[in-house]
Design a protein around this motif. Structure first.
Motif, short mmCIF file in Angstrom:
data_model
loop_
_atom_site.label_atom_id
_atom_site.label_comp_id
_atom_site.label_asym_id
_atom_site.label_seq_id
_atom_site.Cartn_x
_atom_site.Cartn_y
_atom_site.Cartn_z
N UNK A 67 1.02 -1.06 -0.10
CA UNK A 67 0.27 -0.09 0.01
C UNK A 67 0.44 0.88 0.06
N UNK A 68 1.64 1.15 0.51
CA UNK A 68 2.59 2.41 -0.01
C UNK A 68 3.08 3.31 1.59
N UNK A 69 2.22 2.88 2.33
CA UNK A 69 2.02 2.99 3.85
C UNK A 69 1.14 2.27 5.56
N UNK A 70 1.34 2.54 6.15
CA UNK A 70 1.57 1.84 7.23
C UNK A 70 0.47 1.57 7.26
N UNK A 71 -0.51 1.07 7.91
CA UNK A 71 -2.21 0.96 8.32
C UNK A 71 -2.04 0.36 10.13
N UNK A 72 -3.40 1.01 10.57
CA UNK A 72 -3.48 0.22 11.47
C UNK A 72 -4.30 -0.99 11.47
N UNK A 73 -4.16 -1.97 12.51
CA UNK A 73 -5.07 -3.16 12.16
C UNK A 73 -5.84 -2.61 13.64
N UNK A 74 -6.96 -4.15 13.80
CA UNK A 74 -7.60 -4.37 15.56
C UNK A 74 -7.74 -6.01 15.17
N UNK A 75 -8.26 -6.54 16.50
CA UNK A 75 -8.26 -8.16 15.88
C UNK A 75 -9.54 -8.07 15.62
N UNK A 76 -9.71 -9.03 14.95
CA UNK A 76 -11.54 -8.71 14.51
C UNK A 76 -11.59 -11.03 14.56
N UNK A 77 -12.85 -11.14 14.55
CA UNK A 77 -13.63 -13.00 13.96
C UNK A 77 -14.40 -12.77 13.06
N UNK A 78 -14.14 -13.33 12.33
CA UNK A 78 -15.23 -13.87 10.90
C UNK A 78 -15.61 -15.52 11.70
N UNK A 79 -16.81 -15.39 11.79
CA UNK A 79 -17.99 -16.52 12.15
C UNK A 79 -18.11 -17.04 10.71
N UNK A 80 -18.44 -18.81 11.39
CA UNK A 80 -19.23 -19.33 9.75
C UNK A 80 -18.63 -19.55 8.96
N UNK A 81 -16.99 -19.00 9.33
CA UNK A 81 -16.07 -19.47 8.20
C UNK A 81 -14.57 -20.52 8.76
N UNK A 82 -13.99 -21.66 7.95
CA UNK A 82 -12.95 -22.41 8.40
C UNK A 82 -11.63 -21.58 7.47
N UNK A 83 -10.50 -21.39 7.91
CA UNK A 83 -9.50 -21.36 6.95
C UNK A 83 -9.00 -22.75 6.81
N UNK A 84 -8.94 -22.35 5.46
CA UNK A 84 -8.19 -23.44 4.83
C UNK A 84 -6.58 -22.99 4.17
N UNK A 85 -5.92 -23.72 3.81
CA UNK A 85 -4.83 -22.53 3.74
C UNK A 85 -4.52 -21.62 3.29
N UNK A 86 -4.67 -21.25 1.89
CA UNK A 86 -4.69 -19.98 1.48
C UNK A 86 -6.27 -19.39 1.29
N UNK A 87 -7.49 -20.10 2.00
CA UNK A 87 -9.02 -19.60 1.34
C UNK A 87 -9.20 -19.35 3.10
N UNK A 88 -10.63 -19.29 2.82
CA UNK A 88 -11.31 -19.60 4.23
C UNK A 88 -12.75 -19.84 3.07
N UNK A 89 -13.50 -21.25 3.46
CA UNK A 89 -14.41 -21.69 3.27
C UNK A 89 -15.88 -21.67 4.35
N UNK A 90 -17.24 -21.77 4.08
CA UNK A 90 -18.01 -21.92 4.83
C UNK A 90 -18.28 -22.91 5.75
N UNK A 91 -18.46 -22.56 7.59
CA UNK A 91 -18.56 -23.96 7.68
C UNK A 91 -19.14 -23.24 9.33
N UNK A 92 -20.38 -24.34 9.06
CA UNK A 92 -21.12 -23.60 10.82
C UNK A 92 -20.76 -24.12 12.02
N UNK A 93 -19.97 -22.83 12.43
CA UNK A 93 -19.70 -23.17 13.87
C UNK A 93 -18.32 -23.29 14.19
N UNK A 94 -18.14 -22.76 13.09
CA UNK A 94 -16.38 -22.20 12.49
C UNK A 94 -16.48 -20.95 13.01
#
Length: 142
Positions: A67-94
């Motif tokens: 981006x050419x500039x620093x970016x502040x971040x904040x922690x977050x959670x995405x419900x209903x998905x699971x991480x699979x390698x370089x992707x996320x897939x829908x999954x109930x409860x994950x």
């Protein structure tokens, strides 16, 4: 003999750095390295948008390069998905833990280029655990 070896090591090191710098330029800045199938929709009237990141974009130094500039971040959670390698897939409860970046339209274009929007990834709007809406990059089927 040793002096000659150091000379060649220095030449090879400089050549390696030049090749790496050229690769970064070609990938992230040049008009030649990326041609999306269709242009991404970015509303320039919205000065800041949130992006949920869960992989390599969690590294500060990489975001700064992209981006050419620093970016502040904040922690977050995405419900209903699971991480699979370089992707996320829908999954109930994950859930997927990650971070949220607040970016400008230009920074969003840079992130789209990094993720190869339309070639490798698609950008979708999701609702995070705290109720906020953010963009997320999801891998396109191969």
């Amino acid at each position: 003999m040793i002096r000659r070896l150091f000379k060649w090591l220095a030449v090879l090191s400089i050549a390696g750095i030049a090749i790496a710098a050229g690769g970064f330029w070609y990938t992230f800045m040049s008009p030649y390295g990326y041609h999306p199938a269709e242009p991404a929709i970015i509303d320039e009237r919205i000065p800041e948008q949130d992006v949920f990141v869960y992989g390599t974009l969690r590294y500060d130094w990489l975001r700064w390069i992209i981006m050419g500039t620093p970016a502040e971040t904040r922690e977050a959670t995405l419900k209903g998905y699971r991480r699979q390698d370089l992707d996320i897939q829908p999954q109930a409860g994950a859930e997927v833990t990650g971070e949220v970046l607040t970016v400008t339209p230009d920074a969003l274009k840079a992130l789209d280029r990094y993720e190869r929007l339309g070639v490798r990834y698609t950008r979708e709007s999701v609702k995070l655990e705290n109720g906020d809406t953010a963009w997320v990059y999801k891998r396109l089927p191969e």
